[in-house]
Design an enzyme around this catalytic site. Structure first.
Site, mmCIF file in Angstrom:
data_model
loop_
_atom_site.group_PDB
_atom_site.id
_atom_site.type_symbol
_atom_site.label_atom_id
_atom_site.label_comp_id
_atom_site.label_asym_id
_atom_site.label_seq_id
_atom_site.Cartn_x
_atom_site.Cartn_y
_atom_site.Cartn_z
ATOM 1 N N LYS A 181 -53.969 34.048 -5.060
ATOM 2 C CA LYS A 181 -54.840 32.890 -5.244
ATOM 3 C C LYS A 181 -54.002 31.611 -5.174
ATOM 4 C CE LYS A 181 -55.848 30.236 -8.384
ATOM 5 N NZ LYS A 181 -55.986 28.898 -7.754
ATOM 6 N N GLU A 257 -42.336 31.463 -12.423
ATOM 7 C CA GLU A 257 -41.508 30.381 -11.867
ATOM 8 C C GLU A 257 -42.160 29.087 -12.314
ATOM 9 O OE1 GLU A 257 -38.726 30.580 -10.270
ATOM 10 O OE2 GLU A 257 -38.621 32.655 -9.609
ATOM 11 N N CYS A 291 -40.086 21.536 -7.930
ATOM 12 C CA CYS A 291 -39.659 21.989 -9.262
ATOM 13 C C CYS A 291 -38.154 21.841 -9.466
ATOM 14 C CB CYS A 291 -40.096 23.430 -9.487
ATOM 15 S SG CYS A 291 -39.515 24.517 -8.193
ATOM 16 N N GLU A 388 -41.398 16.257 -16.827
ATOM 17 C CA GLU A 388 -41.258 16.522 -15.388
ATOM 18 C C GLU A 388 -42.049 15.421 -14.671
ATOM 19 O OE1 GLU A 388 -43.088 20.192 -14.047
ATOM 20 O OE2 GLU A 388 -41.478 20.501 -12.602
HETATM 21 P P1 NAP Z 1 -50.479 24.329 -12.264
HETATM 22 O O1 NAP Z 1 -51.463 23.331 -12.679
HETATM 23 O O2 NAP Z 1 -49.854 25.181 -13.292
HETATM 24 O O3 NAP Z 1 -51.207 25.221 -11.158
HETATM 25 C C1 NAP Z 1 -50.574 26.304 -10.547
HETATM 26 C C2 NAP Z 1 -51.603 27.330 -10.136
HETATM 27 O O4 NAP Z 1 -52.263 27.822 -11.300
HETATM 28 C C3 NAP Z 1 -52.698 26.798 -9.224
HETATM 29 O O5 NAP Z 1 -53.088 27.805 -8.333
HETATM 30 C C4 NAP Z 1 -53.804 26.498 -10.204
HETATM 31 O O6 NAP Z 1 -55.084 26.505 -9.582
HETATM 32 C C5 NAP Z 1 -53.658 27.662 -11.146
HETATM 33 N N1 NAP Z 1 -54.237 27.461 -12.474
HETATM 34 C C6 NAP Z 1 -54.454 26.307 -13.139
HETATM 35 N N2 NAP Z 1 -55.002 26.566 -14.344
HETATM 36 C C7 NAP Z 1 -55.125 27.914 -14.445
HETATM 37 C C8 NAP Z 1 -55.623 28.796 -15.445
HETATM 38 N N3 NAP Z 1 -56.087 28.352 -16.620
HETATM 39 N N4 NAP Z 1 -55.607 30.121 -15.196
HETATM 40 C C9 NAP Z 1 -55.128 30.603 -14.021
HETATM 41 N N5 NAP Z 1 -54.651 29.813 -13.034
HETATM 42 C C10 NAP Z 1 -54.638 28.483 -13.250
HETATM 43 O O7 NAP Z 1 -49.258 23.696 -11.468
HETATM 44 P P2 NAP Z 1 -49.303 22.699 -10.247
HETATM 45 O O8 NAP Z 1 -49.564 21.344 -10.757
HETATM 46 O O9 NAP Z 1 -50.189 23.255 -9.178
HETATM 47 O O10 NAP Z 1 -47.814 22.845 -9.701
HETATM 48 C C11 NAP Z 1 -46.774 22.071 -10.161
HETATM 49 C C12 NAP Z 1 -45.930 22.851 -11.162
HETATM 50 O O11 NAP Z 1 -45.402 24.007 -10.533
HETATM 51 C C13 NAP Z 1 -44.736 22.048 -11.619
HETATM 52 O O12 NAP Z 1 -44.566 22.225 -12.996
HETATM 53 C C14 NAP Z 1 -43.583 22.672 -10.842
HETATM 54 O O13 NAP Z 1 -42.340 22.509 -11.441
HETATM 55 C C15 NAP Z 1 -44.005 24.102 -10.811
HETATM 56 N N6 NAP Z 1 -43.319 24.830 -9.729
HETATM 57 C C16 NAP Z 1 -42.336 25.715 -10.076
HETATM 58 C C17 NAP Z 1 -41.636 26.393 -9.072
HETATM 59 C C18 NAP Z 1 -40.567 27.375 -9.415
HETATM 60 O O14 NAP Z 1 -40.173 28.144 -8.536
HETATM 61 N N7 NAP Z 1 -40.073 27.418 -10.645
HETATM 62 C C19 NAP Z 1 -41.936 26.164 -7.736
HETATM 63 C C20 NAP Z 1 -42.937 25.232 -7.418
HETATM 64 C C21 NAP Z 1 -43.626 24.586 -8.445
HETATM 65 P P3 NAP Z 1 -55.888 25.119 -9.349
HETATM 66 O O15 NAP Z 1 -54.856 24.111 -8.944
HETATM 67 O O16 NAP Z 1 -56.822 25.437 -8.267
HETATM 68 O O17 NAP Z 1 -56.527 24.819 -10.657
#
Ligand code: NAP
Length: 485
Positions: A181, A257, A291, A388
């Site tokens: 997803k 991650e 990230c 962040e």
């Molecule tokens: P996010 O809000 O945590 O969303 C990530 C994924 O989770 C999306 O597919 C989102 O779907 C889904 N999601 C949101 N709420 C959820 C819930 N309650 N239950 C299940 N799934 C849920 O993060 P983001 O803003 O998209 O991404 C940025 C973050 O990712 C940053 O913190 C970055 O550091 C981190 N990141 C880490 C790495 C690594 O390798 N460590 C790599 C890339 C990014 P929807 O968006 O459709 O709600």
């Protein structure tokens, strides 16, 4: 809006479950181009029943996929890799349209993402077990590794392609089946990957795609369903914690991650030009939405003024524009909420005494753009150093001694990537060992590839992606005691 693709069939708008492209009766949702606000596509919306269907399909497909030889799986994955690379330009255009990053960066992400499919197609052949010297003449002690089973993956919008392939590659190579997803902001890159997976001959049910604007419902199904044996997530620390808690009831294997707060530590003995170049390359890539982006710059006091001057000159000359424009350095942020968050952090820092040396405000390019920014006079206690930022903003803070630099670098709950610039070999080792991070770049910010173990410590995550270790996340170890020999 036309994306000028050479193969328009990559732009599907449906779910992919059990080898079928599927619509749903739920209200479809729009995918927007953050550079213009235009609707690029309207896509099918999955709910609880579709997530369950996808898990059922992956469960049914598991025995046949698991029992193929690693070589058979490898040749199908190799085909997928080749198709991704043959379609690199189209895939990059789709990504820039839905995510905003400069087209050149999008091309780079497609190649980076594809490399995980290629790498794990080979690594799948090397999932070796052990024979342990026995403790009894009549016993033989054997260890084998087996695919964990059905894997559910949830990924973010900042790397819409590579975060999926980094999970799908090892999972499929190990013999697992997969339900993925992507983020609702960027489903089109994932859809295009699924189109190519089907063309590569990945059997029906082995790889399934759920797209939905109700991620909570989908996450609830993934984490509560006992048929899912592993949850693999890339995204924010907050959602990662939620998914870990939810996975506890069914004791799922989990890889996380999560977020980062990478320091770039520049010592007075560093090659200053190289440090500035690294700072810019890491901080402003993907408009700062990475990230492992440098999130704060810690600079030794005697070179602070010279470093900030050189940094400011470079940043002030960066080109902010639509990701499709020529020679663009910085595209839009993903959406207006991201811009508001960055603006708030910058304004707070300025109220606390930081000085804007470049940028500092929204860009007149459009609603989702923020100017590349440098903040001087930043002090240790400012909030911007602990959050962040996820935007094109460099807070630069002074330190005096090596001990202080280490303490400041470690003063965070995150522990993903960190960077050190120094010409002193002893210091490079001492600091690399003393800082609490999963990955350290010494005189280098371009540290990631399929060859290395990517991942964090502390609240930045669990598990590693890529390298010889990545496939371990998708296998269980089974010990067999052969008696009566
Ligand atoms: P996010 O809000 O945590 O969303 C990530 C994924 O989770 C999306 O597919 C989102 O779907 C889904 N999601 C949101 N709420 C959820 C819930 N309650 N239950 C299940 N799934 C849920 O993060 P983001 O803003 O998209 O991404 C940025 C973050 O990712 C940053 O913190 C970055 O550091 C981190 N990141 C880490 C790495 C690594 O390798 N460590 C790599 C890339 C990014 P929807 O968006 O459709 O709600």
């Amino acid at each position: 809006m036309s994306l000028n693709l050479s193969d328009n069939s990559l732009l599907n708008d449906k779910l992919y479950i059990n080898g079928e492209w599927q619509n749903t009766s739920l209200t479809p949702f729009n995918v927007l181009n953050p550079a213009t606000g235009d609707v690029i596509a309207t896509v099918a919306n999955a709910g609880e029943e579709h997530a369950k269907q996808a898990i059922a399909a992956a469960t049914d497909a598991l025995p046949a996929w698991q029992h193929k030889t690693a070589k058979e799986r490898s040749s199908i994955l190799r085909k997928w890799f080749e198709l991704i690379m043959e379609n690199q330009e189209d895939l990059a255009r789709i990504m820039t349209a839905e995510q905003g990053k400069p087209l050149e960066e999008a091309r780079g992400e497609i190649a980076y993402g594809a490399s995980f499919i290629e790498w794990f197609a080979e690594e799948g052949k090397r999932v070796y077990g052990d024979i342990t010297p026995t403790n009894s003449p009549s016993h033989r002690l054997v260890t084998i590794k087996q695919a964990v089973g059905v894997v559910a993956a949830i990924t973010p919008w900042n790397f819409p392609s590579a975060m999926l392939t980094r999970k799908a590659g090892p999972a499929l190579a190990a013999g697992c089946t997969f339900v993925m997803k992507p983020a609702s902001e960027t489903p089109l890159s994932a859809i295009a990957l699924a189109v190519l997976a089907e063309r590569a001959g990945i059997p029906k049910g082995v790889l399934n795609l759920i797209i939905s604007d109700d991620s909570k419902t989908i996450g609830d199904v993934f984490t509560s369903d006992t048929r899912v044996k592993k949850i693999t997530f890339t995204g924010s620390t907050a959602i990662g914690k939620t998914l870990l808690k939810q996975s506890a009831d069914t004791v799922k294997k989990a890889s996380m991650e999560l977020g980062g707060n990478a320091p770039l530590v520049v010592f007075a003995d560093a090659d200053l030009d190289s440090a500035v170049e690294g700072a810019v390359a890491s901080r402003y890539r993907n408009a700062g939405q990475t990230c492992i982006c440098v999130n704060r710059m810690l600079v030794q006091d005697e070179i602070y003024d010279e470093f900030t001057k050189k940094l400011t000159e470079k940043v002030a000359s960066m080109k902010v524009d639509n990701g499709f424009a020529d020679n663009v350095d910085i595209g839009p942020l993903i959406n207006i909420d991201a811009v508001l968050k960055v603006e708030k952090l910058v304004n707070e820092a300025v109220e606390e005494g930081a000085q804007v040396l470049a940028g500092g405000e929204r860009s007149n390019q459009g609603e989702c753009y923020f100017q590349p920014t440098v903040l001087g006079n930043v002090t240790k206690n400012m909030n911007i150093l602990s959050e962040e930022i996820f935007g094109p903003v460099s807070p630069v803070v002074k330190f005096s001694t090596e001990e202080e630099a280490i303490e400041m670098a470690n003063d965070t709950n995150y522990g993903l990537a960190a960077y050190i610039y120094t010409q002193n070999l002893g210091r490079a080792w001492r600091v690399s060992e003393a800082i609490e991070y999963g990955m350290v770049g010494v005189n280098e910010v371009s540290i990631t590839s399929e060859l290395i173990p990517f991942g964090g410590v502390k609240e930045s995550g669990l598990g590693r992606e890529g390298s010889k270790y990545g496939i371990d996340e998708y296998v269980d170890i089974k010990y067999i005691c052969m008696g009566g020999v």
